[in-house]
Write an enzyme that holds these catalytic residues in place. Structure first.
Site, PDB file in Angstrom:
ATOM      1  N   HIS A 131     -45.446 -47.778  83.160  1.00 29.48           N
ATOM      2  CA  HIS A 131     -45.360 -49.199  82.813  1.00 29.48           C
ATOM      3  C   HIS A 131     -43.908 -49.616  82.651  1.00 29.48           C
ATOM      4  CE1 HIS A 131     -45.560 -46.970  79.019  1.00 29.48           C
ATOM      5  NE2 HIS A 131     -44.890 -47.961  78.456  1.00 29.48           N
ATOM      6  N   ASN A 188     -47.200 -56.646  74.898  1.00 27.03           N
ATOM      7  CA  ASN A 188     -47.136 -55.364  74.200  1.00 27.03           C
ATOM      8  C   ASN A 188     -47.757 -55.518  72.811  1.00 27.03           C
ATOM      9  OD1 ASN A 188     -46.360 -52.968  72.903  1.00 27.03           O
ATOM     10  ND2 ASN A 188     -44.558 -52.794  74.210  1.00 27.03           N
ATOM     11  N   HIS A 212     -41.346 -52.218  80.725  1.00 25.49           N
ATOM     12  CA  HIS A 212     -41.200 -53.164  79.619  1.00 25.49           C
ATOM     13  C   HIS A 212     -40.252 -54.282  80.027  1.00 25.49           C
ATOM     14  CE1 HIS A 212     -42.916 -50.656  76.349  1.00 25.49           C
ATOM     15  NE2 HIS A 212     -42.459 -49.637  77.062  1.00 25.49           N
TER      16      HIS A 212
END
Ligand SMILES: [Zn+2]
Length: 174
Positions: free
Chosen positions: A133, A64, A135
């Site tokens: 997405h 990230n 995490h």
């Protein structure tokens, strides 16, 4: 109290790297992207910082760019879809397996005490990127949350580029 606070911040600054989000937001490489940033990663767009550590036929894993903690990664399908229910059966299986494998590799490299695993759907959930997405954020017992209060900003202990270097080789093991 003020002196102690200053001393603490000073001590931590010697060891920790505070990421300045503005530094990244002002980074032209990431600002000039008109299309979806995850599609740009998929397409190997030269305008973005390369933090991808793994890709297969259907999915990509990247560090990230704005990590909550060291080793904060995102797993996303190559297809631009915006809802988890749009994944086909094969993608659902790969997504799950890739999540498990990523947890193994993060554990090997970072030795965290726990993880946050999550998907934000829709703007109200805090999602800033529409492209689906997941995490994965390594978490620790002794995270420096109190620094937030003392200094008014969160301090991170690793640049995303560092995480990229640390994880790139590990993900070759998948
Ligand atoms: Zn996309």
């Amino acid at each position: 109290m003020l002196i102690i606070s200053r001393w603490l911040i000073c001590m931590f600054k010697k060891h920790l790297y505070p990421i300045n989000k503005r530094e990244y937001l002002n980074d032209k490489r990431n600002n000039n992207i008109e299309k979806c940033i995850l599609c740009a990663i998929r397409d190997n767009d030269e305008k973005i910082t390369k933090l991808e550590v793994y890709r297969n036929e259907k999915f990509i894993v990247t560090i990230n760019l704005y990590p909550y903690n060291p080793g904060h990664i995102m797993i996303f399908p190559k297809r631009h879809i915006e809802d988890i229910r749009e994944l086909n059966k094969k993608e659902k299986i790969i997504f799950r397996e890739l999540t498990d494998r990523s947890l193994d590799l993060l554990e090997e490299e970072y030795n965290p005490h726990g993880f946050n695993i999550g998907i934000n759907l829709g703007r109200a959930s805090g999602a800033s990127i529409k492209h689906l997405h997941r995490h994965i954020v390594p978490r620790y017992h002794d995270e420096l949350g109190f620094i937030d209060i003392l200094s008014g900003s969160k301090i991170y202990i690793e640049k995303p580029e560092e995480s990229y270097k640390r994880l790139k080789d590990r993900f070759k093991k998948i």
